[in-house]
Design a protein around this motif. Structure first.
Motif, PDB file in Angstrom:
ATOM      1  N   ARG A 198       0.829  -1.214   0.000  1.00 41.49           N
ATOM      2  CA  ARG A 198       0.000   0.000   0.000  1.00 41.49           C
ATOM      3  C   ARG A 198       0.860   1.259   0.000  1.00 41.49           C
ATOM      4  NH1 ARG A 198      -3.910  -2.858   4.391  1.00 41.49           N
ATOM      5  NH2 ARG A 198      -4.911  -4.256   2.896  1.00 41.49           N
ATOM      6  N   ARG A 228      -8.012  -4.315  -4.362  1.00 38.09           N
ATOM      7  CA  ARG A 228      -8.347  -4.450  -2.938  1.00 38.09           C
ATOM      8  C   ARG A 228      -7.531  -3.464  -2.101  1.00 38.09           C
ATOM      9  NH1 ARG A 228      -8.718 -10.069  -4.238  1.00 38.09           N
ATOM     10  NH2 ARG A 228      -6.559 -10.426  -3.588  1.00 38.09           N
ATOM     11  N   HIS A 229      -6.257  -3.302  -2.459  1.00 41.68           N
ATOM     12  CA  HIS A 229      -5.419  -2.337  -1.743  1.00 41.68           C
ATOM     13  C   HIS A 229      -5.927  -0.913  -1.970  1.00 41.68           C
ATOM     14  CE1 HIS A 229      -2.509  -5.141  -0.249  1.00 41.68           C
ATOM     15  NE2 HIS A 229      -2.125  -5.540  -1.446  1.00 41.68           N
ATOM     16  N   VAL A 231      -8.951   0.043  -2.543  1.00 45.48           N
ATOM     17  CA  VAL A 231     -10.174   0.237  -1.756  1.00 45.48           C
ATOM     18  C   VAL A 231      -9.824   0.618  -0.322  1.00 45.48           C
ATOM     19  CG1 VAL A 231     -12.182  -0.945  -0.762  1.00 45.48           C
ATOM     20  CG2 VAL A 231     -11.614  -1.267  -3.181  1.00 45.48           C
ATOM     21  N   VAL A 232      -8.863  -0.106   0.271  1.00 46.11           N
ATOM     22  CA  VAL A 232      -8.432   0.197   1.639  1.00 46.11           C
ATOM     23  C   VAL A 232      -7.804   1.582   1.703  1.00 46.11           C
ATOM     24  CG1 VAL A 232      -6.844  -0.462   3.493  1.00 46.11           C
ATOM     25  CG2 VAL A 232      -8.087  -2.228   2.247  1.00 46.11           C
ATOM     26  N   ARG A 234      -8.307   4.167  -0.256  1.00 47.02           N
ATOM     27  CA  ARG A 234      -9.319   5.225  -0.405  1.00 47.02           C
ATOM     28  C   ARG A 234     -10.056   5.438   0.910  1.00 47.02           C
ATOM     29  NH1 ARG A 234     -13.055   5.398  -5.568  1.00 47.02           N
ATOM     30  NH2 ARG A 234     -13.284   7.487  -4.689  1.00 47.02           N
ATOM     31  N   ARG A 235     -10.329   4.347   1.597  1.00 46.18           N
ATOM     32  CA  ARG A 235     -11.019   4.450   2.881  1.00 46.18           C
ATOM     33  C   ARG A 235     -10.157   5.182   3.908  1.00 46.18           C
ATOM     34  NH1 ARG A 235     -12.327  -0.642   3.365  1.00 46.18           N
ATOM     35  NH2 ARG A 235     -10.709  -1.266   4.825  1.00 46.18           N
ATOM     36  N   ARG A 236      -8.843   5.020   3.802  1.00 47.20           N
ATOM     37  CA  ARG A 236      -7.914   5.686   4.729  1.00 47.20           C
ATOM     38  C   ARG A 236      -7.581   7.115   4.304  1.00 47.20           C
ATOM     39  NH1 ARG A 236      -3.209   1.137   5.873  1.00 47.20           N
ATOM     40  NH2 ARG A 236      -4.557  -0.475   6.798  1.00 47.20           N
ATOM     41  N   GLY A 237      -8.027   7.506   3.145  1.00 48.90           N
ATOM     42  CA  GLY A 237      -7.713   8.851   2.672  1.00 48.90           C
ATOM     43  C   GLY A 237      -6.316   8.982   2.100  1.00 48.90           C
ATOM     44  N   THR A 240      -7.126   9.051  -4.169  1.00 42.71           N
ATOM     45  CA  THR A 240      -8.425   9.443  -4.685  1.00 42.71           C
ATOM     46  C   THR A 240      -8.426   9.247  -6.196  1.00 42.71           C
ATOM     47  OG1 THR A 240     -10.077  11.206  -4.710  1.00 42.71           O
ATOM     48  CG2 THR A 240      -7.788  11.857  -5.090  1.00 42.71           C
ATOM     49  N   TYR A 251      -5.793   6.851 -10.444  1.00 39.85           N
ATOM     50  CA  TYR A 251      -5.681   7.209  -9.033  1.00 39.85           C
ATOM     51  C   TYR A 251      -4.466   8.096  -8.767  1.00 39.85           C
ATOM     52  CZ  TYR A 251      -9.190   3.604  -8.469  1.00 39.85           C
ATOM     53  OH  TYR A 251     -10.329   2.859  -8.558  1.00 39.85           O
ATOM     54  N   LYS A 258      -2.968   9.900   6.136  1.00 33.17           N
ATOM     55  CA  LYS A 258      -2.779   8.541   5.697  1.00 33.17           C
ATOM     56  C   LYS A 258      -3.357   7.606   6.740  1.00 33.17           C
ATOM     57  CE  LYS A 258       1.190   7.266   4.313  1.00 33.17           C
ATOM     58  NZ  LYS A 258       2.568   7.028   4.050  1.00 33.17           N
TER      59      LYS A 258
END
Length: 258
Positions: A198, A228-229, A231-232, A234-237, A240, A251, A258
């Motif tokens: 990541r 999958r990475h 997605v994680v 993006r969730r952590r900011g 984008t 992206y 982070k």
């Protein structure tokens, strides 16, 4: 020209630093390659410190503390042992040799042992050769990988795992279930692998916006794993969507949070 390695030593105040001082007072010779940083406890050595030191061109890093059972802060040196074990696994992923890091125990009365360890480690680093990050032109790919490792070493999940390794194995998890060393190592290895990838992705899209397909090719990972990475992340900011080309999201890294 003979290669003379630059070595940084992190020494605890109560034992290993006193051992180094004894070596000096006793006129026991050892290589001048080492530059010593005194800490109150070897447990204060953060993996991020070590990676920063290597990123800045050190050829090797020694960490020295009190012998197990003699730590002035009870178990600080045992925490150091867990940190260095994790750190070596992480560094191996960058391509830099884990042998550039060494952890040793030296008491205040072991000036001779301190000198011998420095001599031995200096010869070991000479055999490995100069760090690809040393000099005026460090390897840019290796530097990026090491910076990704540095970011990974600061990850909250890894810090929690390192801090709780002894407790989880000795006392079990929060449900009282026993955890073997092999089971713990498997969880740790998976966490290191995931967080390192990541952070690699983060530094890659920080340089230029990329698609999952492009990331997959550069990382040699299947697109599903990369997604999958993402997605994680993006969730952590961390990342984008910069733009969409056709139906393909591109992206980019976010500078904050982070």
């Amino acid at each position: 020209m003979t290669f003379e390695p630059r070595i940084v030593g992190f020494l605890c105040n109560w034992c290993s630093y006193a051992g180094a001082d004894l070596a000096g007072v006793s006129r026991i010779s050892y290589p001048t390659n080492i530059r010593i940083i005194r800490l109150m406890c070897s447990g204060r050595v953060d993996p991020v410190f070590v990676l920063e030191t290597l990123a800045n061109g050190a050829d090797g890093v020694m960490v020295m503390g009190c012998h197990p059972g003699d730590c002035h802060y009870v178990e600080g040196n045992l925490q150091t042992e867990h940190k260095i074990k994790m750190l070596k696994k992480l560094i191996a992923r960058t391509g830099l040799e884990p042998e550039r890091i060494r952890l040793e125990w030296v008491s205040a009365s072991e000036g001779g042992r301190f000198a011998e360890l420095v001599k031995d480690f200096t010869e070991q680093i000479k055999a490995l050769g100069p760090s690809p990050l040393a000099g005026e032109k460090p390897d840019p790919n290796m530097l990026e990988d090491l910076l990704a490792a540095k970011a990974t070493a600061g990850d909250f999940r890894l810090r929690v795992l390192v801090g709780r390794e002894k407790g989880m194995i000795d006392d079990g998890n929060v449900y009282g279930e026993g955890v073997s060393q092999e089971e713990f190592d498997e969880v740790m290895d998976e966490a290191i692998a995931a967080e390192y990838v990541r952070n690699k992705i983060y530094f890659m899209v920080k340089k230029e916006p990329l698609s999952v397909k492009e990331l997959s090719k550069r990382l040699d990972l299947n697109p599903q794993a990369v997604l999958r990475h993402i997605v994680v992340m993006r969730r952590r900011g961390m990342v984008t969507v910069d733009r969409v080309e056709g139906t393909t999201p591109i992206y980019a890294a976010l500078e904050v949070g982070k």
